[in-house]
Write a protein that holds these residues in place. Sequence first.
Motif, PDB file in Angstrom:
ATOM      1  N   MET A 193       0.661 -14.894  25.462  1.00 19.47           N
ATOM      2  CA  MET A 193       0.262 -15.612  26.666  1.00 19.47           C
ATOM      3  C   MET A 193       0.324 -17.108  26.431  1.00 19.47           C
ATOM      4  N   VAL A 194       0.652 -17.835  27.505  1.00 16.98           N
ATOM      5  CA  VAL A 194       0.615 -19.287  27.484  1.00 16.98           C
ATOM      6  C   VAL A 194      -0.092 -19.737  28.754  1.00 16.98           C
ATOM      7  N   ARG A 195      -0.831 -20.821  28.705  1.00 17.07           N
ATOM      8  CA  ARG A 195      -1.600 -21.253  29.869  1.00 17.07           C
ATOM      9  C   ARG A 195      -1.487 -22.754  30.068  1.00 17.07           C
ATOM     10  N   ARG A 196      -1.852 -23.178  31.262  1.00 16.56           N
ATOM     11  CA  ARG A 196      -1.933 -24.596  31.581  1.00 16.56           C
ATOM     12  C   ARG A 196      -3.266 -24.851  32.267  1.00 16.56           C
ATOM     13  N   ILE A 197      -3.869 -25.993  31.985  1.00 12.30           N
ATOM     14  CA  ILE A 197      -5.148 -26.387  32.570  1.00 12.30           C
ATOM     15  C   ILE A 197      -4.924 -27.687  33.330  1.00 12.30           C
ATOM     16  N   ARG A 198      -5.454 -27.765  34.535  1.00  9.18           N
ATOM     17  CA  ARG A 198      -5.255 -28.973  35.340  1.00  9.18           C
ATOM     18  C   ARG A 198      -5.806 -30.196  34.603  1.00  9.18           C
ATOM     19  N   GLY A 199      -4.993 -31.237  34.543  1.00 11.18           N
ATOM     20  CA  GLY A 199      -5.419 -32.465  33.893  1.00 11.18           C
ATOM     21  C   GLY A 199      -5.269 -32.466  32.391  1.00 11.18           C
ATOM     22  N   GLU A 200      -4.749 -31.370  31.816  1.00 16.32           N
ATOM     23  CA  GLU A 200      -4.624 -31.289  30.369  1.00 16.32           C
ATOM     24  C   GLU A 200      -3.448 -32.141  29.889  1.00 16.32           C
ATOM     25  N   VAL A 201      -3.655 -32.893  28.810  1.00 13.74           N
ATOM     26  CA  VAL A 201      -2.585 -33.652  28.176  1.00 13.74           C
ATOM     27  C   VAL A 201      -1.924 -32.717  27.169  1.00 13.74           C
ATOM     28  N   LEU A 202      -0.661 -32.385  27.414  1.00  9.30           N
ATOM     29  CA  LEU A 202      -0.005 -31.338  26.644  1.00  9.30           C
ATOM     30  C   LEU A 202       0.914 -31.898  25.581  1.00  9.30           C
ATOM     31  N   ASP A 203       0.950 -31.206  24.438  1.00  7.00           N
ATOM     32  CA  ASP A 203       1.901 -31.570  23.395  1.00  7.00           C
ATOM     33  C   ASP A 203       3.337 -31.316  23.848  1.00  7.00           C
ATOM     34  N   ASP A 204       3.520 -30.281  24.680  1.00  5.17           N
ATOM     35  CA  ASP A 204       4.857 -29.888  25.078  1.00  5.17           C
ATOM     36  C   ASP A 204       5.239 -30.467  26.426  1.00  5.17           C
ATOM     37  N   ALA A 205       4.815 -31.713  26.688  1.00  6.12           N
ATOM     38  CA  ALA A 205       5.146 -32.345  27.966  1.00  6.12           C
ATOM     39  C   ALA A 205       6.650 -32.457  28.160  1.00  6.12           C
ATOM     40  N   ASP A 206       7.373 -32.639  27.073  1.00  6.38           N
ATOM     41  CA  ASP A 206       8.825 -32.638  27.200  1.00  6.38           C
ATOM     42  C   ASP A 206       9.261 -31.236  27.584  1.00  6.38           C
ATOM     43  N   GLU A 207       9.999 -31.121  28.701  1.00  6.20           N
ATOM     44  CA  GLU A 207      10.354 -29.814  29.231  1.00  6.20           C
ATOM     45  C   GLU A 207      11.208 -28.997  28.270  1.00  6.20           C
ATOM     46  N   ARG A 208      11.855 -29.646  27.304  1.00  2.54           N
ATOM     47  CA  ARG A 208      12.709 -28.887  26.404  1.00  2.54           C
ATOM     48  C   ARG A 208      11.978 -28.337  25.205  1.00  2.54           C
ATOM     49  N   LEU A 209      10.707 -28.688  25.042  1.00  6.04           N
ATOM     50  CA  LEU A 209       9.947 -28.135  23.930  1.00  6.04           C
ATOM     51  C   LEU A 209       9.291 -26.837  24.350  1.00  6.04           C
ATOM     52  N   PRO A 210       9.298 -25.835  23.480  1.00  6.37           N
ATOM     53  CA  PRO A 210       8.673 -24.561  23.865  1.00  6.37           C
ATOM     54  C   PRO A 210       7.172 -24.690  23.982  1.00  6.37           C
ATOM     55  N   PRO A 211       6.554 -23.990  24.932  1.00  8.60           N
ATOM     56  CA  PRO A 211       5.096 -24.002  25.040  1.00  8.60           C
ATOM     57  C   PRO A 211       4.467 -23.262  23.865  1.00  8.60           C
ATOM     58  N   VAL A 212       3.182 -23.461  23.692  1.00  9.21           N
ATOM     59  CA  VAL A 212       2.461 -22.837  22.586  1.00  9.21           C
ATOM     60  C   VAL A 212       1.899 -21.494  23.064  1.00  9.21           C
ATOM     61  N   TRP A 213       2.399 -20.414  22.499  1.00  6.72           N
ATOM     62  CA  TRP A 213       1.992 -19.065  22.895  1.00  6.72           C
ATOM     63  C   TRP A 213       0.800 -18.601  22.071  1.00  6.72           C
ATOM     64  N   ARG A 214      -0.047 -17.784  22.693  1.00 10.04           N
ATOM     65  CA  ARG A 214      -1.156 -17.139  22.000  1.00 10.04           C
ATOM     66  C   ARG A 214      -0.965 -15.630  22.069  1.00 10.04           C
ATOM     67  N   ARG A 215      -1.415 -14.950  21.034  1.00  9.30           N
ATOM     68  CA  ARG A 215      -1.332 -13.488  21.027  1.00  9.30           C
ATOM     69  C   ARG A 215      -2.634 -12.901  21.562  1.00  9.30           C
ATOM     70  N   ILE A 216      -2.505 -11.827  22.339  1.00 12.55           N
ATOM     71  CA  ILE A 216      -3.651 -11.113  22.887  1.00 12.55           C
ATOM     72  C   ILE A 216      -3.549  -9.660  22.437  1.00 12.55           C
ATOM     73  N   PRO A 217      -4.578  -9.105  21.845  1.00 16.60           N
ATOM     74  CA  PRO A 217      -4.515  -7.699  21.416  1.00 16.60           C
ATOM     75  C   PRO A 217      -4.269  -6.768  22.589  1.00 16.60           C
ATOM     76  N   ALA A 218      -3.658  -5.637  22.302  1.00 18.16           N
ATOM     77  CA  ALA A 218      -3.329  -4.679  23.350  1.00 18.16           C
ATOM     78  C   ALA A 218      -4.565  -4.183  24.075  1.00 18.16           C
ATOM     79  N   GLU A 219      -5.680  -4.064  23.344  1.00 22.86           N
ATOM     80  CA  GLU A 219      -6.903  -3.530  23.943  1.00 22.86           C
ATOM     81  C   GLU A 219      -7.775  -4.604  24.568  1.00 22.86           C
TER      82      GLU A 219
END
Length: 684
Positions: A193-219
Motif C-alpha cells: 500500500m501507498v498513501r498520500r496525506i493532504r499537506g504532506e511534504v513528500l520525498d517523491d514529489a518528483d513524478e518520476r520517483l517511485p512512491p514509498v510502498w508499505r506492506r500489509i499482512p494478509a490478515e
Amino acid sequence: MPGSGVSPPAGASDVPTAGWDPGLLAVVDLVLGSPVAMALLHGDRYRLIYNDAYGQLLGTRHPDAYGAPAAEVFGPAWDGPAGEAVRATRHTGFVPRDQEWPPTDEGEPDPALPTRGLSAVRDGSGRVAGVLVVATEPVPVAHRLQGLSELAEALAGTLTLDEVARVALRYGLSFPDVHLVAFGVDDGDDWRMVRRIRGEVLDDADERLPPVWRRIPAESVAPLAVAAHAGLARFTSDGRPMRDAAQDRHDEKVRALAALPLRTPSLRGALTVGRADQHPWSPAERALLTAAAKLVAQAAERARRFENQHGTAQLLQRSMLPEHLPDDPRFRLAARYEPGVDGNAAGGDFYDAFALPGGRLAVVLGDVAGHDVRAAALMGQVRAALRALALADPAPPSVLSALDRLVASLGAEAGTDELFVTVAYGVIERDGRLTMATAGHPPPLVRHAAGTADYLEVPAGTPLGLGGRRTAAEARLAPGDTLLMFSDGVIERRGLDVGAGLEKVAASVADARGGDPRTLCAVACAAVGGTTDDDVAVLAVEHATAPSRSAGMEIPAEPTAPGRVRHWMSAQLTAWNVPDQVIGAAVLCASELATNALLHAGTAARVQVDLSAERLLVAVSDSGTRGSVTRAHAETLSSRGRGLGLIEELSDAWGTDPAVRGSTVWFEIGLRASNERERGIGVP
C-alpha cells in the motif's frame, strides 16, 4: 406513517397525514421509496417530507428537518432563488425557469436547496397542495465528472503500478476536505500500500520517483485490506474506521471513510478515501468513487501486465550486457544504454570491453536489428562468440570474418536472410595504439585532449552475414584522448540526414569541458535532439594521462548505510592525500546520493570512487527503475529537501547514466579548479 406503507428516514419524526388526499399519500410513498434524493414541500409553510437520500444532502440538519418548515431548515437562503422558485410553482402550478444554485458561506452550492427539478403536486380537487423536489447537484456533479474524465485521461498514460498509484492518490485528494488517500494491491500472500496525506511534504514529489510502498499482512483488519479481500465497497459516515489498524495519528484522525475494492481477473486491491470530519457520503459521491475505482483497477491490471513483461525483457537484457567494465588504471571506461520503443522489449544493441593477453584491451559495440526475443538472443550469441574469437586471435579482421560466417550460418539455419547485424570492434595496446574494424557500423569518434574531435577513417564494411573482405585501420590514442563508440540510435532521427547526426555528435563532444568517459556518453546521447524509437548504446574509453586510483564499496539497504559511506569515503580520500575541501564536498554529495538511492530505488547500491591527477569522480549506482534525473527536478530528489542542488553547487559536473540495471548518478570535482578556488584564483 399513517396511511402510507413506507416509513420516514431513520431518526425522523412522523408527520400526521390523517385525512390526506389519497393522491397526496401516493406522492409521499413515491418520495420515501425512491433511491433518488426527493422531498415534498407540503402546505403553506412548506414542511419537508423526504427520503434517506435527501437526508444525506441535508447533513447535520437531518433528522430535525423532517416535518419542519423550509424557512427554518434553510434559514436566510430560503428567501433567495430557491424559495422564489418553490413559491412560484406552489402558487401558479407551473415550474419556473431554472435558476442558479445559491452558494453557501463556503462558496459551494447547498445540494439540498430545491431550485431545480420542481413539480406541483395536486390533490383530488386539482388544487396545488405541495411541491415535489427531485434534488440534483448540477454544478458539483459537473465538476466531479470533469475530474473523472481527467482521471481516465491520466490513467491512460500510465505504464507501471507506481504511476497508477500516483494518479489515483492525486485524484482522491481532489475531493474537498479529504484528509488521507491510500492505494493498495495484492503482493503475493500479502498486500502492499501507498498513501498520500493532504499537506504532506513528500520525498517523491518528483513524478518520476517511485512512491514509498508499505506492506500489509494478509490478515490485516485495515479497511483497505478488508475491502480488497472481500471485494465489497464500504462507506463509513462517522466513527473511527481505522482505529484497529492505525499506523499513526493520520489514520487515527479519520472519521469518515470510503473503501472501494479494485477487482480484475489478475489483480485485487482497494482505494480508500478518508476525511477527518463526519461526512455522509452522498449518492453522487458514492457513484463517482465507484466509477473511479473501476478505472483505477483497469489501469492497475494493465500496469501489472506491463511490469511482468518488462521484467522479463529486463532480465533478458541484463544477461546480455557485461556486469562490470574492466578496471584498468591506464584506461577509464564508461557505458550508457537506453532502451528504445517503450522499454517493454529486449533490444539488440550491446557493448562490451574485456582484457586481452599482453595487457591489451578489447572494445566492442554492436547492433542487431529488431526489438524482440529473437534479436536479443542473436545479440547474445554474437557477443559471446566475439569474445571467444578475440581471446583466441584478437586481430579485428580475423574476428569480424569469423563472425560473418557465424551470422550467415545462423541465417541459413533459420531459413532467413533478414538477420542484420552491425559491429565495431577494436584492440587498444598498452601505449594507446588502436586497431579498429567495423561491419556496417557508424565510425568511432576520438575526442582529443586539445578539445577537438574527429571520426576514425575506418572502412565501413558490410553488415555481418553478407561476406566481403574485412579490413582494419590503425590510429593512436594519446594520453587525454577518449574513444567514443555508439549505435545508430544516437544519430538517427526521422527527417534528419545521418551525416547531419554525425556532425552534431562530433561538435557536441568537441565542445565538452573534458574527456571524462561518463560525461561524453551523456553528451553524445543528447547531441541530436528529438526522440528515437531505437535503442541507444554508447561506450567511451579514455587514455588516462596518469594512472588513476579506484575503490568502491557496496551500500546495504539499511538506515545506517549513508553514515557508513561518509566514514569510508573520508578515510579513503584522506589516505589518497586528497585536499580537505574536496573531501568535505565529495563526502557530503556522496552521502546525499546514497540516501536517495536507498530511499527511492529501494535496493542496495554501490559507490565507486576514481581519482586521477585532474579530477575526483564519484558514482552511486542502484538497481532500481528510477530513471534519469534532470537538473530541472534536482531540488525535489532529496529526502531532506536539499536534493541534487548540493551536487550542482559543490561539483564541477554531474549527470546520470541510465542502464538496464537501474541508474547511476555521478559527479566530478576538478582538483586543479578546487585548488584555485581555495586560493581565490578565478578559473576560466
